[in-house]
Design a protein around this motif. Structure first.
Motif, PDB file in Angstrom:
ATOM      1  N   HIS A 145       1.743   5.663  -6.915  1.00  0.00           N
ATOM      2  CA  HIS A 145       1.124   5.065  -8.100  1.00  0.00           C
ATOM      3  C   HIS A 145      -0.247   4.436  -7.846  1.00  0.00           C
ATOM      4  CE1 HIS A 145       2.305   1.370  -6.268  1.00  0.00           C
ATOM      5  NE2 HIS A 145       3.566   1.372  -6.697  1.00  0.00           N
ATOM      6  N   SER A 146      -0.678   4.350  -6.591  1.00  0.00           N
ATOM      7  CA  SER A 146      -1.924   3.659  -6.279  1.00  0.00           C
ATOM      8  C   SER A 146      -3.077   4.591  -5.917  1.00  0.00           C
ATOM      9  CB  SER A 146      -1.697   2.666  -5.131  1.00  0.00           C
ATOM     10  OG  SER A 146      -0.846   1.625  -5.538  1.00  0.00           O
ATOM     11  N   PHE A 206      -0.263   2.626   1.072  1.00  0.00           N
ATOM     12  CA  PHE A 206      -0.500   3.922   1.705  1.00  0.00           C
ATOM     13  C   PHE A 206      -0.054   3.937   3.153  1.00  0.00           C
ATOM     14  CE2 PHE A 206      -4.301   4.056  -1.346  1.00  0.00           C
ATOM     15  CZ  PHE A 206      -3.548   4.663  -2.332  1.00  0.00           C
ATOM     16  N   GLY A 207       0.502   5.065   3.560  1.00  0.00           N
ATOM     17  CA  GLY A 207       0.963   5.252   4.925  1.00  0.00           C
ATOM     18  C   GLY A 207       2.345   5.881   4.934  1.00  0.00           C
ATOM     19  N   GLU A 208       2.845   6.186   6.112  1.00  0.00           N
ATOM     20  CA  GLU A 208       4.127   6.872   6.240  1.00  0.00           C
ATOM     21  C   GLU A 208       5.244   6.116   5.525  1.00  0.00           C
ATOM     22  OE1 GLU A 208       6.888   8.940   9.694  1.00  0.00           O
ATOM     23  OE2 GLU A 208       5.560   7.282  10.246  1.00  0.00           O
ATOM     24  N   GLY A 209       5.965   6.833   4.681  1.00  0.00           N
ATOM     25  CA  GLY A 209       7.073   6.245   3.934  1.00  0.00           C
ATOM     26  C   GLY A 209       6.693   5.769   2.556  1.00  0.00           C
ATOM     27  N   GLY A 210       5.379   5.656   2.286  1.00  0.00           N
ATOM     28  CA  GLY A 210       4.936   5.240   0.961  1.00  0.00           C
ATOM     29  C   GLY A 210       5.036   3.745   0.728  1.00  0.00           C
ATOM     30  N   ALA A 211       4.872   3.347  -0.533  1.00  0.00           N
ATOM     31  CA  ALA A 211       4.805   1.925  -0.891  1.00  0.00           C
ATOM     32  C   ALA A 211       6.105   1.181  -0.626  1.00  0.00           C
ATOM     33  CB  ALA A 211       4.407   1.789  -2.365  1.00  0.00           C
ATOM     34  N   GLY A 212       7.232   1.879  -0.628  1.00  0.00           N
ATOM     35  CA  GLY A 212       8.511   1.198  -0.461  1.00  0.00           C
ATOM     36  C   GLY A 212       8.850   0.808   0.966  1.00  0.00           C
ATOM     37  N   ILE A 272      -8.349  -8.359   6.068  1.00  0.00           N
ATOM     38  CA  ILE A 272      -8.986  -7.041   6.134  1.00  0.00           C
ATOM     39  C   ILE A 272      -8.018  -6.002   5.586  1.00  0.00           C
ATOM     40  CG2 ILE A 272      -9.885  -5.253   7.652  1.00  0.00           C
ATOM     41  CD1 ILE A 272     -10.719  -7.483   9.578  1.00  0.00           C
ATOM     42  N   VAL A 273      -8.482  -5.216   4.603  1.00  0.00           N
ATOM     43  CA  VAL A 273      -7.645  -4.179   4.000  1.00  0.00           C
ATOM     44  C   VAL A 273      -8.189  -2.808   4.383  1.00  0.00           C
ATOM     45  CG1 VAL A 273      -6.715  -3.201   1.873  1.00  0.00           C
ATOM     46  CG2 VAL A 273      -7.104  -5.668   2.040  1.00  0.00           C
ATOM     47  N   ASP A 274      -7.395  -2.023   5.108  1.00  0.00           N
ATOM     48  CA  ASP A 274      -7.728  -0.633   5.398  1.00  0.00           C
ATOM     49  C   ASP A 274      -7.347   0.175   4.158  1.00  0.00           C
ATOM     50  OD1 ASP A 274      -7.497   2.124   6.166  1.00  0.00           O
ATOM     51  OD2 ASP A 274      -7.379   1.508   8.264  1.00  0.00           O
ATOM     52  N   GLU A 275      -8.309   0.825   3.539  1.00  0.00           N
ATOM     53  CA  GLU A 275      -8.051   1.479   2.251  1.00  0.00           C
ATOM     54  C   GLU A 275      -7.080   2.648   2.325  1.00  0.00           C
ATOM     55  OE1 GLU A 275     -11.968   4.452   2.205  1.00  0.00           O
ATOM     56  OE2 GLU A 275     -11.843   2.777   0.810  1.00  0.00           O
TER      57      GLU A 275
END
Length: 534
Positions: free
Chosen positions: A255-256, A142-148, A133-136
């Motif tokens: 970037h997403s 996505f989320g706090e701190g970003g992709a890294g 399941i992917v929460d968009e």
């Protein structure tokens, strides 16, 4: 007197202080420098595995007959007075470091994040592997701190002319990252430790009067009577709309964030331009194979230096093919930002001690390489500049059709080169699972054909890279954005949308954590000049 001295030792002598001091004395003697005493500060470590022998270069700042200066990082942040505020959309490195730069001037940053804070984000990420399941809005991208945050926390960058790399590393260290990031040649924090660092940064921003709001997705811009951007409209998880106003708006959306480009494409398509990006696969080997190749089967080096890294690059048919985000002792992870596609990425914990090593191997894609159907589709949408974005999305959708849930299409490297379906796979770190797929049948031919040629080239410099245990997992499409948000070179402002600024990977001007952090700092300095009329 201060001298920079580099000494070279074998891996087993990296911690041998007596030998290192002896080598430093020898170097001072070569320079004919006399002294009564000296003290050293360790600056940098790099591994040299060329020519069949593994060596380690250690660089020191040597203080001769004087005490080392105090190089401790001293923050310059102030408590915001609230007279001026700036909306920052996105809490990745560009947004967070930008917010800290604003606080140096007492300007209030208001960070709007579409995803969740790290503790809740972890649960959503786990659901991708366990439940597919992917929460968009809350995932690896996505989320706090970003992709890294949950994909390694690599801090290596070549962008040494874009800002103060040392300062960025010092700030990470200030908020809890290990001190070794200040001296390693290829520093990384580790996905198991970076969330705590990000939390500490967020808490400091709030402590100094800033705001951080989660679960709010920006879906429009607000304009004043002068047709300047003065705020944003957001929608929360219940569908309720909220507005935030400030003296400027900064997009640090990563970037997403395809929806942000589409939003700008509707408001002011001239604010965007197409740019080169890359797509390909992620190759995974058992770690012992990569370590053996890079360390020439030197067991001592393996033990003393940890998991081996590599960097590969070549030109195939006038396009670059290269490794990206190499993860020694790491894992391949599901990195789609919606449930309609499959995307893979790589990460490592701080110890880099898993059984596998992996890297993206991607092909350069220029705007002229985009298939005509996506150019036509983008034209009909009123924004030709997003054709590459539509092409990227299509590759991810094709992967979904050739996978199962978030189980990714995969192929042994040898089978890919021989154009045959893989019967089975060796153990893999990719927990959602692998689905046997003939990648060459659905990956665009200008990507798959160049990958095939590049792997043969890479095997020349890393003999044994092509092996039965190597597996390709597809696709890797999020190395960078296909779209750039145009900004004025001097002011940083978007010419088509006054008082709108963009920074970080989503702007199309930076890539990676440190590069994005510096870009956020630089743009926020320009924002300060704009709103304070300095």
């Amino acid at each position: 007197m201060v001298q920079i001295i580099t000494v070279t030792v074998f891996p087993s002598d990296v911690a041998n202080e007596k030998k290192i001091n002896s080598l430093i004395r020898a170097e001072l003697a070569k320079k004919k420098i006399s002294y009564k005493d000296f003290s050293v500060i360790f600056e940098k470590k790099s591994v040299d595995a060329r020519h069949g022998t593994v060596k380690v270069h250690l660089r020191y700042k040597v203080f001769i007959d004087e005490k080392p200066e105090d190089e401790k990082f001293e923050p310059k942040w102030k408590t915001a007075d609230g007279k001026k505020s700036v909306i920052i959309v996105g809490s990745g490195p560009a947004g967070l470091f930008g917010a800290l730069r604003l606080l140096e001037y007492g300007i209030k940053p208001v960070i709007i994040e579409r995803g969740k804070e790290t503790s809740e984000r972890k649960k959503d990420i786990a659901s991708i592997s366990t439940k597919h399941i992917v929460d968009e809005n809350s995932n690896y991208c996505f989320g706090e701190g970003g992709a890294g945050t949950f994909s390694d926390g690599k801090l290596y960058t070549r962008s040494n002319k874009r800002g103060n790399i040392t300062e960025v590393l010092q700030i990470f260290n200030y908020f809890g990252a290990e001190k070794r990031i200040l001296t390693d040649a290829h520093p990384h924090i580790g996905t198991d430790r970076l969330p705590q660092v990000i939390n500490a940064m967020r808490n400091k921003i709030i402590e100094l009067g800033g705001e951080v709001h989660f679960n709010l997705c920006c879906n429009d811009l607000v304009f004043n009577e002068k047709h300047e951007v003065c705020g944003i409209k957001c929608v929360d998880r219940l569908g309720q709309e909220k507005c935030f106003y400030g003296d400027a708006v900064i997009l640090a959306t990563g970037h997403s964030a395809a929806d942000i480009y589409k939003m700008l494409g509707k408001i002011a398509p001239e604010a965007l331009e197409a740019k080169t990006f890359a797509a390909g696969v992620r190759v995974e080997h058992p770690r012992e194979i990569i370590d053996g190749i890079q360390f020439h089967n030197n067991s001592t080096a393996n033990k003393d230096l940890g998991a081996a890294e590599y960097r590969l690059v070549t030109q195939v048919d006038e396009r670059g093919v290269y490794s990206f985000c190499m993860c020694p002792g790491g894992f391949v992870v599901p990195s789609s930002s919606d449930g309609e596609g499959i995307v893979v990425n790589g990460m490592s914990a701080a110890a880099r001690n898993s059984k596998w090593s992996n890297s993206a191997i991607v092909v350069e894609i220029r705007p002229e390489d985009i298939p005509e159907e996506f150019k036509i589709q983008a034209q009909k949408m009123g924004c030709p500049q997003i054709a590459g974005l539509l092409f990227r999305t299509d590759i991810e959708r094709l992967a979904k059709k050739n996978g199962e849930g978030q189980a990714a299409p995969a192929q042994r490297l040898i089978d890919f080169l021989n154009e045959k379906k893989s019967i089975d796979f060796p153990p893999s770190s990719y927990t959602p699972g692998l689905v046997s797929s003939e990648l060459q049948k659905w990956l665009p031919v200008h990507i798959s054909s160049r990958l095939r040629k590049a792997f043969y080239e890479f095997n020349k410099s890393m003999n044994g890279f092509i092996c039965e245990q190597a597996v390709l997992i597809a696709p890797e499409t999020r190395t960078s954005t296909p779209v750039r948000i145009i900004r004025n070179k001097d002011s940083g402002e978007c010419p088509a949308l006054k008082k709108l600024f963009a920074c970080g990977e989503g702007s199309g001007y930076s890539g990676g954590i440190v590069s994005s952090a510096m870009d956020g700092q630089n743009i926020c300095k320009l924002v300060v000049e704009k709103i304070l009329n300095k």
